[in-house]
Design an enzyme around this catalytic site. Structure first.
Site, PDB file in Angstrom:
ATOM      1  N   PRO A   2       0.578   5.442   3.876  1.00 43.86           N
ATOM      2  CA  PRO A   2       0.315   6.755   3.336  1.00 43.86           C
ATOM      3  C   PRO A   2       0.020   6.713   1.854  1.00 43.86           C
ATOM      4  O   PRO A   2       0.861   6.296   1.065  1.00 43.86           O
ATOM      5  CB  PRO A   2       1.610   7.506   3.610  1.00 43.86           C
ATOM      6  CG  PRO A   2       2.586   6.490   4.147  1.00 43.86           C
ATOM      7  CD  PRO A   2       1.999   5.161   3.931  1.00 43.86           C
ATOM      8  N   GLU A   3      -1.155   7.139   1.517  1.00 44.09           N
ATOM      9  CA  GLU A   3      -1.503   7.343   0.120  1.00 44.09           C
ATOM     10  C   GLU A   3      -1.554   8.857  -0.077  1.00 44.09           C
ATOM     11  O   GLU A   3      -1.152   9.595   0.812  1.00 44.09           O
ATOM     12  CB  GLU A   3      -2.850   6.672  -0.192  1.00 44.09           C
ATOM     13  CG  GLU A   3      -2.821   5.182   0.166  1.00 44.09           C
ATOM     14  CD  GLU A   3      -4.107   4.436  -0.150  1.00 44.09           C
ATOM     15  OE1 GLU A   3      -4.808   4.838  -1.096  1.00 44.09           O
ATOM     16  OE2 GLU A   3      -4.417   3.459   0.553  1.00 44.09           O
ATOM     17  N   HIS A  89      12.626   3.937  15.794  1.00 41.60           N
ATOM     18  CA  HIS A  89      12.251   3.892  14.377  1.00 41.60           C
ATOM     19  C   HIS A  89      12.344   5.242  13.681  1.00 41.60           C
ATOM     20  O   HIS A  89      11.814   5.417  12.598  1.00 41.60           O
ATOM     21  CB  HIS A  89      10.845   3.322  14.223  1.00 41.60           C
ATOM     22  CG  HIS A  89      10.729   1.916  14.733  1.00 41.60           C
ATOM     23  ND1 HIS A  89      11.470   0.874  14.220  1.00 41.60           N
ATOM     24  CD2 HIS A  89       9.985   1.385  15.729  1.00 41.60           C
ATOM     25  CE1 HIS A  89      11.165  -0.241  14.869  1.00 41.60           C
ATOM     26  NE2 HIS A  89      10.279   0.049  15.800  1.00 41.60           N
ATOM     27  N   ARG A 107       9.066   0.002   9.156  1.00 39.98           N
ATOM     28  CA  ARG A 107       9.391  -0.993   8.127  1.00 39.98           C
ATOM     29  C   ARG A 107      10.515  -0.556   7.192  1.00 39.98           C
ATOM     30  O   ARG A 107      11.015  -1.365   6.412  1.00 39.98           O
ATOM     31  CB  ARG A 107       8.138  -1.342   7.327  1.00 39.98           C
ATOM     32  CG  ARG A 107       7.159  -2.122   8.165  1.00 39.98           C
ATOM     33  CD  ARG A 107       5.893  -2.415   7.424  1.00 39.98           C
ATOM     34  NE  ARG A 107       6.058  -3.422   6.402  1.00 39.98           N
ATOM     35  CZ  ARG A 107       5.062  -3.863   5.638  1.00 39.98           C
ATOM     36  NH1 ARG A 107       3.877  -3.364   5.769  1.00 39.98           N
ATOM     37  NH2 ARG A 107       5.297  -4.786   4.746  1.00 39.98           N
ATOM     38  N   ARG A 151      -4.973  -0.357 -21.258  1.00 37.48           N
ATOM     39  CA  ARG A 151      -4.607  -1.307 -20.221  1.00 37.48           C
ATOM     40  C   ARG A 151      -5.606  -2.444 -20.101  1.00 37.48           C
ATOM     41  O   ARG A 151      -6.781  -2.210 -19.868  1.00 37.48           O
ATOM     42  CB  ARG A 151      -4.494  -0.568 -18.867  1.00 37.48           C
ATOM     43  CG  ARG A 151      -3.613   0.666 -18.912  1.00 37.48           C
ATOM     44  CD  ARG A 151      -2.178   0.342 -19.237  1.00 37.48           C
ATOM     45  NE  ARG A 151      -1.568  -0.467 -18.210  1.00 37.48           N
ATOM     46  CZ  ARG A 151      -0.925   0.020 -17.155  1.00 37.48           C
ATOM     47  NH1 ARG A 151      -0.846   1.305 -16.962  1.00 37.48           N
ATOM     48  NH2 ARG A 151      -0.374  -0.800 -16.281  1.00 37.48           N
TER      49      ARG A 151
END
Length: 271
Positions: A2-3, A89, A107, A151
């Site tokens: 999921p983004e 899960h 996970r 950056r």
DNA sequence: AAAAGCCCCTGGATGC
DNA sequence: TGCATCCAGGGGCTTT
């Protein structure tokens, strides 16, 4: 998984249905990333006022406090009136007067954390360093140019870090850089202003399009009603190593950056 | 301060 | 069918 688009799609798929619901009880399965940090009895009887999103976090506003829900890599949420017993899960269940919210996360990189309010240390620890929302009005080209100037790391990794802008994960970083014509290995600070402006527009358009498409379902993502996303079908480079670039026909390449796969077209995307 | 590595965890795909 | 290896959408923590 999921983004930002998947989290936003998830939010939209249950926010209205859970709004106003009274919490009856909560149930945890195996441990998630962090302990929930609350006495579960403080949740009982409270109403869920609204569901918001910040970056990749879902924020469930309660009458007193909030629940922060993160889907990690493999998490998905289901909200159902008649859900049946928790599966292997399903590691968090919120039983309410209007249905049951479940977090399914094989996970277990996901998390459910209680915080008294958004400014509390508990919430700030998770939300405090997050960058600007890419789909909001505060995401401005000028500020983005300034942030990237500081950056020296490759632009792909700067996007993933979530400090210059939030919500862009591994799929959408590759996709946005393709749309902007920028090689993922290019150092952020070396991008011209014009190219950063292109990237800014690309991030917004790819994320907005992905939300429209219900997110990306690569393996098992679905929204809170169990519906899959379709954006993966129109990905330009992500997951397409060795296939022809949709724009120029050159074979899409994959490299590793910071232990994550990156995909790009060596012709369309200039260093 | 920023960058680079490591790690958490389970399951699916692939190769032998 | 079994087993070993690699890979996966995230991100916090530690070390350089």
């Amino acid at each position: 998984m999921p983004e930002l688009p998947e989290v936003e799609v998830t939010r939209r798929s249950f926010a209205d249905r859970i709004a106003g619901a009274q919490i009856e009880f909560v149930e945890f399965g195996k441990p998630l990333r962090w302990p929930p940090d609350c006495d579960l009895t403080t949740l009982r009887g409270q109403r869920v006022m609204a569901v918001r999103r910040r970056g990749k976090y879902l924020l469930l506003d309660l009458e007193r406090g909030m629940l922060l829900v993160h889907l990690g890599m493999s998490g998905s949420v289901a909200f159902s009136v008649a859900p049946g017993a928790p599966g292997k899960h399903d590691h968090f269940s919120l039983y309410t007067s209007q249905g049951v919210l479940r977090l399914h996360d094989p996970r277990r990189f996901g998390a459910v954390v209680f915080a008294p309010d958004e400014d509390s240390p508990q919430a700030q620890k998770l939300l405090g360093k997050l960058g600007v929302e890419p789909l909001g009005d505060d995401f401005e080209p000028d500020e983005f140019v300034r942030a990237l100037k500081q950056r020296k790391a490759p632009i792909k990794q700067v996007l993933l870090a979530g400090e210059a802008v939030v919500g862009v994960g591994n799929i959408y970083a590759s996709e946005a850089l393709f749309l902007a014509g920028i090689r993922p290995t290019t150092r952020a600070a070396r991008l011209s202003r014009a190219r950063v402006e292109r990237l800014h527009a690309a991030i917004r358009s790819v994320l907005a399009r992905a939300v429209e498409q219900g997110g990306s379902t690569l393996r098992d993502f679905s929204n809170a009603q169990g519906e899959s996303g379709h954006f993966q079908l129109e990905a330009a480079v992500y997951g397409r190593a060795g296939l022809a670039c949709r724009a120029c026909g050159t074979l899409v390449r994959t490299i590793r950056q910071g232990q994550r796969s990156t995909f790009f077209c060596p012709v369309c995307q200039k260093p």
